[in-house]
Design a protein around this motif. Structure first.
Motif, PDB file in Angstrom:
ATOM      1  N   ILE A  78      -5.789  -4.903  20.244  1.00 17.80           N
ATOM      2  CA  ILE A  78      -4.532  -4.311  20.039  1.00 17.80           C
ATOM      3  C   ILE A  78      -4.287  -2.943  19.171  1.00 17.80           C
ATOM      4  CG2 ILE A  78      -1.875  -4.640  19.565  1.00 17.80           C
ATOM      5  CD1 ILE A  78      -2.487  -7.493  20.882  1.00 17.80           C
ATOM      6  N   CYS A  79      -4.984  -3.130  18.042  1.00 20.00           N
ATOM      7  CA  CYS A  79      -4.661  -2.233  16.914  1.00 20.00           C
ATOM      8  C   CYS A  79      -5.831  -0.962  17.549  1.00 20.00           C
ATOM      9  CB  CYS A  79      -5.172  -2.748  15.961  1.00 20.00           C
ATOM     10  SG  CYS A  79      -3.873  -3.638  14.906  1.00 20.00           S
ATOM     11  N   ALA A  80      -6.928  -1.334  18.078  1.00 17.52           N
ATOM     12  CA  ALA A  80      -7.715  -0.333  18.890  1.00 17.52           C
ATOM     13  C   ALA A  80      -7.210   0.404  19.716  1.00 17.52           C
ATOM     14  CB  ALA A  80      -9.117  -0.919  19.045  1.00 17.52           C
ATOM     15  N   ILE A  81      -6.529  -0.242  20.649  1.00 14.79           N
ATOM     16  CA  ILE A  81      -5.641   0.373  21.850  1.00 14.79           C
ATOM     17  C   ILE A  81      -4.680   1.358  21.238  1.00 14.79           C
ATOM     18  CG2 ILE A  81      -4.215   0.068  23.664  1.00 14.79           C
ATOM     19  CD1 ILE A  81      -5.710  -2.604  24.217  1.00 14.79           C
ATOM     20  N   TRP A  86      -3.056   7.164  19.782  1.00  9.75           N
ATOM     21  CA  TRP A  86      -2.749   8.216  19.138  1.00  9.75           C
ATOM     22  C   TRP A  86      -3.943   9.248  18.754  1.00  9.75           C
ATOM     23  CZ3 TRP A  86       1.938   9.238  18.961  1.00  9.75           C
ATOM     24  CH2 TRP A  86       2.862   8.219  19.116  1.00  9.75           C
ATOM     25  N   LEU A  87      -5.136   8.726  18.819  1.00 16.17           N
ATOM     26  CA  LEU A  87      -6.127   9.666  18.537  1.00 16.17           C
ATOM     27  C   LEU A  87      -6.167  10.524  19.886  1.00 16.17           C
ATOM     28  CD1 LEU A  87      -8.599  10.763  17.166  1.00 16.17           C
ATOM     29  CD2 LEU A  87     -10.064   8.943  18.449  1.00 16.17           C
ATOM     30  N   ALA A  88      -5.951  10.010  21.056  1.00 13.14           N
ATOM     31  CA  ALA A  88      -6.033  11.067  22.397  1.00 13.14           C
ATOM     32  C   ALA A  88      -4.715  11.755  22.302  1.00 13.14           C
ATOM     33  CB  ALA A  88      -5.749   9.926  23.638  1.00 13.14           C
ATOM     34  N   GLN A  93      -2.892  17.499  21.425  1.00 11.74           N
ATOM     35  CA  GLN A  93      -2.073  18.629  20.486  1.00 11.74           C
ATOM     36  C   GLN A  93      -2.999  19.623  20.182  1.00 11.74           C
ATOM     37  OE1 GLN A  93       0.744  16.862  17.888  1.00 11.74           O
ATOM     38  NE2 GLN A  93       0.982  18.522  16.778  1.00 11.74           N
ATOM     39  N   PHE A  94      -4.308  19.385  19.740  1.00  8.70           N
ATOM     40  CA  PHE A  94      -5.123  20.386  19.330  1.00  8.70           C
ATOM     41  C   PHE A  94      -5.965  21.078  20.364  1.00  8.70           C
ATOM     42  CE2 PHE A  94      -4.842  17.958  15.239  1.00  8.70           C
ATOM     43  CZ  PHE A  94      -4.258  18.780  14.505  1.00  8.70           C
ATOM     44  N   PHE A 119       0.611  11.495  13.556  1.00 10.27           N
ATOM     45  CA  PHE A 119      -0.365  10.853  14.590  1.00 10.27           C
ATOM     46  C   PHE A 119      -1.736  10.383  13.785  1.00 10.27           C
ATOM     47  CE2 PHE A 119       1.626  13.925  18.006  1.00 10.27           C
ATOM     48  CZ  PHE A 119       2.860  13.080  18.193  1.00 10.27           C
ATOM     49  N   THR A 120      -2.139  11.214  12.946  1.00  6.59           N
ATOM     50  CA  THR A 120      -3.083  11.086  12.052  1.00  6.59           C
ATOM     51  C   THR A 120      -2.944   9.726  11.262  1.00  6.59           C
ATOM     52  OG1 THR A 120      -3.754  13.535  11.970  1.00  6.59           O
ATOM     53  CG2 THR A 120      -4.827  11.997  10.457  1.00  6.59           C
ATOM     54  N   ALA A 121      -1.807   9.687  10.668  1.00  5.85           N
ATOM     55  CA  ALA A 121      -1.776   8.528   9.934  1.00  5.85           C
ATOM     56  C   ALA A 121      -1.759   7.056  10.818  1.00  5.85           C
ATOM     57  CB  ALA A 121      -0.378   8.413   9.184  1.00  5.85           C
ATOM     58  N   LEU A 122      -1.158   7.475  12.053  1.00  4.33           N
ATOM     59  CA  LEU A 122      -1.455   6.300  12.970  1.00  4.33           C
ATOM     60  C   LEU A 122      -2.741   5.727  13.339  1.00  4.33           C
ATOM     61  CD1 LEU A 122       1.776   6.969  15.011  1.00  4.33           C
ATOM     62  CD2 LEU A 122       1.440   4.824  13.456  1.00  4.33           C
ATOM     63  N   VAL A 123      -3.495   7.045  13.562  1.00  2.00           N
ATOM     64  CA  VAL A 123      -5.009   6.580  13.900  1.00  2.00           C
ATOM     65  C   VAL A 123      -5.823   5.879  12.667  1.00  2.00           C
ATOM     66  CG1 VAL A 123      -6.975   7.821  14.376  1.00  2.00           C
ATOM     67  CG2 VAL A 123      -5.270   8.715  15.489  1.00  2.00           C
TER      68      VAL A 123
END
Length: 136
Positions: A78-81, A86-88, A93-94, A119-123
């Motif tokens: 679940i954490c990986a998903i 958020w990585l996607a 965004q970039f 988003f980075t923090a969540l990744v």
């Protein structure tokens, strides 16, 4: 790990503040007016589903932080998903969005870059939990 996950859960609701501002800041009413009604509704429905996913991730984390921090295979999955989501979003965004025309004020520029940091923090939070980098 549980504390980081609780922070991650709360960050989802912080992101919803920006989500609530998006239609007004991007003037969706005017900018989407030229679309076929079906496509206009589709755009709003997709936005709604994204909000539901963010609410789900935040609620799931806040209500099951102990379980997500356990390191069990389902929790790590679940954490990986969530981390991949958020990585996607960060990659989009970039590499896909060019928001510069809409970043017309200091407030909007700070908000845009602040979201990238969130988003980075969540990744890192969810990716670390998925990889079990932060043991109990």
């Amino acid at each position: 790990m549980k504390t980081l996950l609780l922070i991650g859960g709360l960050l989802h609701f912080v992101i919803l503040i920006a989500s609530a501002m998006t239609p007004r800041v991007l003037d969706w009413r005017r900018n989407l007016a030229g679309l076929d009604p079906f496509l206009r509704r589709l755009f709003w429905v997709y936005g709604g589903f994204i909000v539901l996913v963010i609410v789900s991730f935040g609620s799931l984390t806040l209500s099951h932080a102990d379980e997500l921090a356990s390191g069990e295979p389902i929790s790590r999955t679940i954490c990986a998903i969530i981390a991949l989501f958020w990585l996607a979003r960060l990659a989009v965004q970039f590499f896909v969005f060019d928001a510069r025309p809409f970043l017309s004020t200091t407030f909007l520029r700070i908000g845009y870059h602040g979201l990238a940091l969130l988003f980075t923090a969540l990744v890192f939070i969810y990716g670390g939990a998925a990889l079990n980098l932060y043991p109990l």
